[in-house]
Each structure stands twice: as structure tokens, then as C-alpha cells.
Design a protein around this motif. Structure first.
Motif, PDB file in Angstrom:
ATOM      1  N   UNK A 191      10.379   5.665  -0.523  1.00 24.65           N
ATOM      2  CA  UNK A 191      10.857   4.810   0.554  1.00 24.65           C
ATOM      3  C   UNK A 191       9.711   4.545   1.537  1.00 24.65           C
ATOM      4  N   UNK A 192       9.410   3.281   1.780  1.00 25.35           N
ATOM      5  CA  UNK A 192       8.260   2.930   2.606  1.00 25.35           C
ATOM      6  C   UNK A 192       8.429   3.355   4.056  1.00 25.35           C
ATOM      7  N   UNK A 193       9.671   3.427   4.528  1.00 25.42           N
ATOM      8  CA  UNK A 193       9.904   3.807   5.927  1.00 25.42           C
ATOM      9  C   UNK A 193       9.871   5.328   6.119  1.00 25.42           C
TER      10      UNK A 193
ATOM     11  N   UNK B 209       2.641  12.657   5.244  1.00 26.60           N
ATOM     12  CA  UNK B 209       3.333  13.405   4.192  1.00 26.60           C
ATOM     13  C   UNK B 209       4.269  12.494   3.416  1.00 26.60           C
ATOM     14  N   UNK B 210       4.226  12.605   2.091  1.00 24.29           N
ATOM     15  CA  UNK B 210       5.256  12.038   1.232  1.00 24.29           C
ATOM     16  C   UNK B 210       5.668  13.125   0.235  1.00 24.29           C
TER      17      UNK B 210
ATOM     18  N   UNK C  12      -5.192   4.923   1.506  1.00 32.09           N
ATOM     19  CA  UNK C  12      -4.479   5.623   0.433  1.00 32.09           C
ATOM     20  C   UNK C  12      -3.029   5.868   0.830  1.00 32.09           C
ATOM     21  N   UNK C  13      -2.801   6.274   2.088  1.00 32.35           N
ATOM     22  CA  UNK C  13      -1.429   6.534   2.524  1.00 32.35           C
ATOM     23  C   UNK C  13      -0.567   5.285   2.396  1.00 32.35           C
ATOM     24  N   UNK C  14      -1.125   4.136   2.774  1.00 35.91           N
ATOM     25  CA  UNK C  14      -0.380   2.883   2.659  1.00 35.91           C
ATOM     26  C   UNK C  14      -0.048   2.580   1.201  1.00 35.91           C
ATOM     27  N   UNK C  15      -0.961   2.936   0.300  1.00 39.77           N
ATOM     28  CA  UNK C  15      -0.755   2.659  -1.124  1.00 39.77           C
ATOM     29  C   UNK C  15       0.254   3.604  -1.774  1.00 39.77           C
ATOM     30  N   UNK C  16       0.522   4.747  -1.141  1.00 39.70           N
ATOM     31  CA  UNK C  16       1.528   5.675  -1.684  1.00 39.70           C
ATOM     32  C   UNK C  16       2.944   5.205  -1.357  1.00 39.70           C
ATOM     33  N   UNK C  17       3.107   4.505  -0.238  1.00 38.70           N
ATOM     34  CA  UNK C  17       4.439   4.082   0.212  1.00 38.70           C
ATOM     35  C   UNK C  17       4.962   2.937  -0.646  1.00 38.70           C
TER      36      UNK C  17
ATOM     37  N   UNK D 174      13.486   8.583  -3.420  1.00 36.75           N
ATOM     38  CA  UNK D 174      14.832   8.099  -3.735  1.00 36.75           C
ATOM     39  C   UNK D 174      14.981   8.210  -5.248  1.00 36.75           C
ATOM     40  N   UNK D 175      16.044   8.875  -5.719  1.00 33.32           N
ATOM     41  CA  UNK D 175      16.144   9.187  -7.140  1.00 33.32           C
ATOM     42  C   UNK D 175      17.591   9.435  -7.544  1.00 33.32           C
ATOM     43  N   UNK D 176      17.813   9.457  -8.862  1.00 29.28           N
ATOM     44  CA  UNK D 176      19.135   9.782  -9.384  1.00 29.28           C
ATOM     45  C   UNK D 176      19.361  11.294  -9.282  1.00 29.28           C
ATOM     46  N   UNK D 177      20.617  11.681  -8.976  1.00 24.17           N
ATOM     47  CA  UNK D 177      21.007  13.089  -8.962  1.00 24.17           C
ATOM     48  C   UNK D 177      22.060  13.285 -10.054  1.00 24.17           C
ATOM     49  N   UNK D 178      21.795  14.238 -10.948  1.00 28.92           N
ATOM     50  CA  UNK D 178      22.644  14.459 -12.117  1.00 28.92           C
ATOM     51  C   UNK D 178      23.536  15.681 -11.927  1.00 28.92           C
TER      52      UNK D 178
END
Length: 388
Positions: free
Chosen positions: A348-350, A138-139, A329-334, A355-359
Motif C-alpha cells: 500500500x503506497x500510503x 519502513x515497509x 529506493x523508498x519511493x520505488x518500494x511503495x 495487502x494480501x489474501x488470508x487463508x
């Protein structure tokens, strides 16, 4: 002889058809998208499906050298339906990825299927922190409630809000919002006078709003799932809380861009924290909003951008894996980093978490319409639920 020739011709045709069919399948990858297109959360499905349609119209239907076929299925917001549809998409349709998931219980119902079949699963909507821990496949391209709630817990005490009541929907994301906002307020020397909850299905806000009025806090902090904001705002106004000096703050779900113009002036001045606003001033977002409205005749909200970025993530992943699925494919999404209509995002690969900006935004009226106007930002926010 005629019959024999006919049988030989039929056998040759069958032999030729088999590799042709296999070749056609090899040149196509399928993405199974499960959304609540009907039921109480239908606005979520509408937004994400519209964003997927726009993405493919603008970026084509090729990725990793293959044709991308998107299969959208309606689970009506019922977890048993989601589980059954996911099973059918994996077993019968041989999808390379699963995506969508309008609510936390729907994503969690699918997690074991993703794990058993090694099928990558992109959560475009559901926002409970723990979802990505339910399967290594899951991502997420939406957000987590702790990301938004902690940001509000920092802003409120700095702006004269010390005594609060919290009101959340009683399921995973609501629990996250209540916990992380309350913990942050207390850390910043504030008080939580009362913690109130409403059911996910068919909530009536009137009784809890009366409790809020009686408690006389500086502000009411609210989380509601996408689609319930307009009903809540109407009852907030009817109960006169806006005129009783009780400020309304919360996560961005309560001033959902999709419904904001239907809420009326009671929404003016409401402050929320969220990862996306249709009023975000970047050139990329201005184009995204204009193109979305031109195609669909309604305004995109934070669900739409989760769907758009989910497709971008999958296309990038398929290009990197040359159309392969499963672990490749899962590796390529990270670890992907790209510019979104909301700003730059990173997977985040781990943790496989966004990870994103919060407004921090305030509802304002411009050219006769209501908008969530950003006035502050916290950059590159990780999910607080995974940073301990």
C-alpha cells in the motif's frame, strides 16, 4: 634515479587504484539483513536466510545494473545487538537497505536509524501492526497479527465456537492478536472467558493450559511466535485438552510448516488463519516449495516467503531506482504489486503495509505428512490496525 622511478611508479599505481576501487564500489549495492540466526528464534533466521539464498540462486545477483551483495548478521534476537548491527551496516558498510527483523522489538530498535539515515527498511518477519508507523522508511513483506486474528474472529462464531479463552505471548504481536480476535468475537456475539499470556522467553505452557481446561471453553485461541508451536502442541496433548472437547484455533504460527511434522497427530484438525501455507496449491508455490526443499532439505514456512518476497521487493525497487538508495529506493518500494508463492500481494503506497489474501486452513495428513490445507480465503486483506 632508481628510487625516483620507484616513487613515481608507486604514485601512479595509487592514483589508478583509487578510481578503480571507487568504480568497483559504485557497481555494487549492499543489503544488510539482520536476523536471529542463534537463540530462541533461530528457526526464523534459518528460514529467511535460506529463502534469500534461493532467491539469489534463481534470480542472480544483479539489480538496477549493479551487483547485489547481501550481508547477513546475527542479532541472536536481542534488540541491543540489532541496533548496533544496523548502525554498523549503515555507517561502515554503506548498505542501500536494511532487512530481516525476526521480532517486533528488533524492528522497533532499528526504526530511528532508518529514519536518521534515510535507509529503506524491509520487515520480513515481525508482525505488530504499529511497526510501519515507527519510521517513514519502513515497509513490510510478512503480515500483521490483526490481519490473521480478525479472520479467525469471523470464522469461529460461524462454526459453533461461541465461548473462547485466548492465550498469547506477552509482547507486541500477542497484544495485537488478543485485542483484534477478542474484539471480533464479541462483535460476532461470542464470549471471551479469560485472557492468558505467557512470556516471550522460555515459556512454560502447563500452568496456563490447566486454567484453560478448568474454564471449559468451546475453543482455545492461540498466538505464539514462530518456533514455539511444537513445544506448545506437545503440552496441549499431554494435558489432554484435545480429548476434553476443547478445539484449538489460532494464527498460523502455532502450526508452523517448519515444525508441523514434529507435532504429531495432536495437530490434526487444528484450524488456523494465515497468509501462507506450504500446501498453497498455486503452480508458483509448488515450484517454490520443491526448489526450496531441494536446496535446503527442509520445508519453507511463512517466514521463508516473507524473506523471498522481501528480496523480490528490493530487486524490483533497485531496478526502478537504477540502483539508487535513500528516498529514490523508498519511493520505488511503495505501490508494488506482484505474484508471490502465497498469492498476489500489494504494498500500500500510503501505509507502506502489505495487502494480501488470508487463508483459513486445517491440519490434515497427506501421504504420511501433516499439512496446513486451505479451505477458505479472504481476499486482499488490509491491516485492520490501519483502516480505522
Amino acid at each position: 634515479m632508481t628510487r625516483r622511478r620507484h616513487l613515481i611508479a608507486l604514485a601512479c599505481a595509487t592514483a589508478l587504484a583509487a578510481p578503480l576501487s571507487a568504480h568497483a564500489q559504485a557497481d555494487t549495492v549492499k543489503i544488510g539483513v539482520i536476523l536471529p540466526m542463534t537463540g530462541q528464534s533461530a528457526s526464523t533466521g534459518k528460514q529467511i536466510a535460506a529463502a534469500i539464498q534461493l532467491f539469489q540462486a534463481q534470480n542472480g545477483k544483479k539489480a538496477g545494473g549493479k551487483t547485489v551483495e547481501v550481508l547477513i548478521k546475527d542479532d541472536a534476537g536481542v534488540a541491543d545487538n540489532t541496533r548496533r548491527l544496523a548502525q554498523e551496516l549503515v555507517v561502515n558498510d554503506k548498505v542501500v537497505a536494511l532487512a530481516g527483523f525476526g521480532l517486533t522489538p528488533l524492528a522497533l530498535a532499528t526504526a530511528p536509524i532508518a529514519t536518521q539515515s534515510k535507509t529503506p527498511m524491509v520487515v520480513m518477519a515481525a508482525a505488530t501492526s504499529a511497526i510501519t508507523e515507527a519510521s517513514p522508511y519502513i515497509t513490510r513483506t510478512s503480515f500483521t497479527l490483526p490481519q490473521a486474528a480478525v479472520a479467525m474472529g469471523d470464522w469461529a462464531p460461524k462454526n459453533g465456537i461461541k465461548k473462547v479463552v485466548t492465550l498469547v505471548t506477552d509482547y507486541g504481536p500477542g497484544n495485537d492478536a488478543e485485542k483484534y480476535f477478542s474484539d471480533r468475537i464479541l462483535l460476532n456475539s461470542g464470549q471471551v472467558l479469560e485472557k492468558l499470556r505467557t512470556p516471550l522467553r522460555s515459556p512454560d505452557f502447563a500452568p496456563v493450559l490447566q486454567k484453560v481446561r478448568d474454564a471449559k471453553p468451546d475453543a482455545l485461541f492461540v498466538f505464539l511466535p514462530s518456533g514455539q508451536g511444537a513445544q506448545f502442541m506437545k503440552q496441549f496433548g499431554e494435558r489432554g485438552l484435545d480429548k476434553a472437547g476443547i478445539k484449538l484455533i489460532g494464527t498460523g504460527d502455532i502450526t508452523d510448516d517448519d515444525q508441523l511434522n514434529d507435532m504429531g497427530d495432536v495437530a490434526l484438525g487444528v484450524v488456523t488463519t494465515q497468509h501462507y501455507s506450504a500446501a498453497h496449491p498455486s503452480p508458483m508455490n509448488k515450484k517454490f516449495v520443491a526448489d526450496f526443499q531441494a536446496m535446503h532439505k527442509f520445508r519453507p514456512n511463512f517466514m521463508a516467503v516473507g524473506g523471498w518476497d522481501g528480496m523480490r521487493l528490493l530487486y524490483n525497487g533497485l531496478n526502478a531506482s537504477k540502483g539508487a538508495g535513500n528516498d529514490a529506493l523508498m519511493a520505488a518500494l511503495k505501490g508494488q504489486v506482484f505474484e508471490s508463492p502465497r498469492g498476489q500481494i500489494l504494498i500500500d503506497a500510503q501505509t507502506r503495509e502489505i495487502v494480501q489474501d488470508i487463508y483459513t486452513r486445517r491440519v490434515e495428513k497427506k501421504d504420511g505428512q501433516l499439512w496446513n490445507v486451505e479451505f477458505d480465503v479472504q481476499k486482499s486483506v488490509k491491516d485492520p490496525g490501519k483502516t480505522k
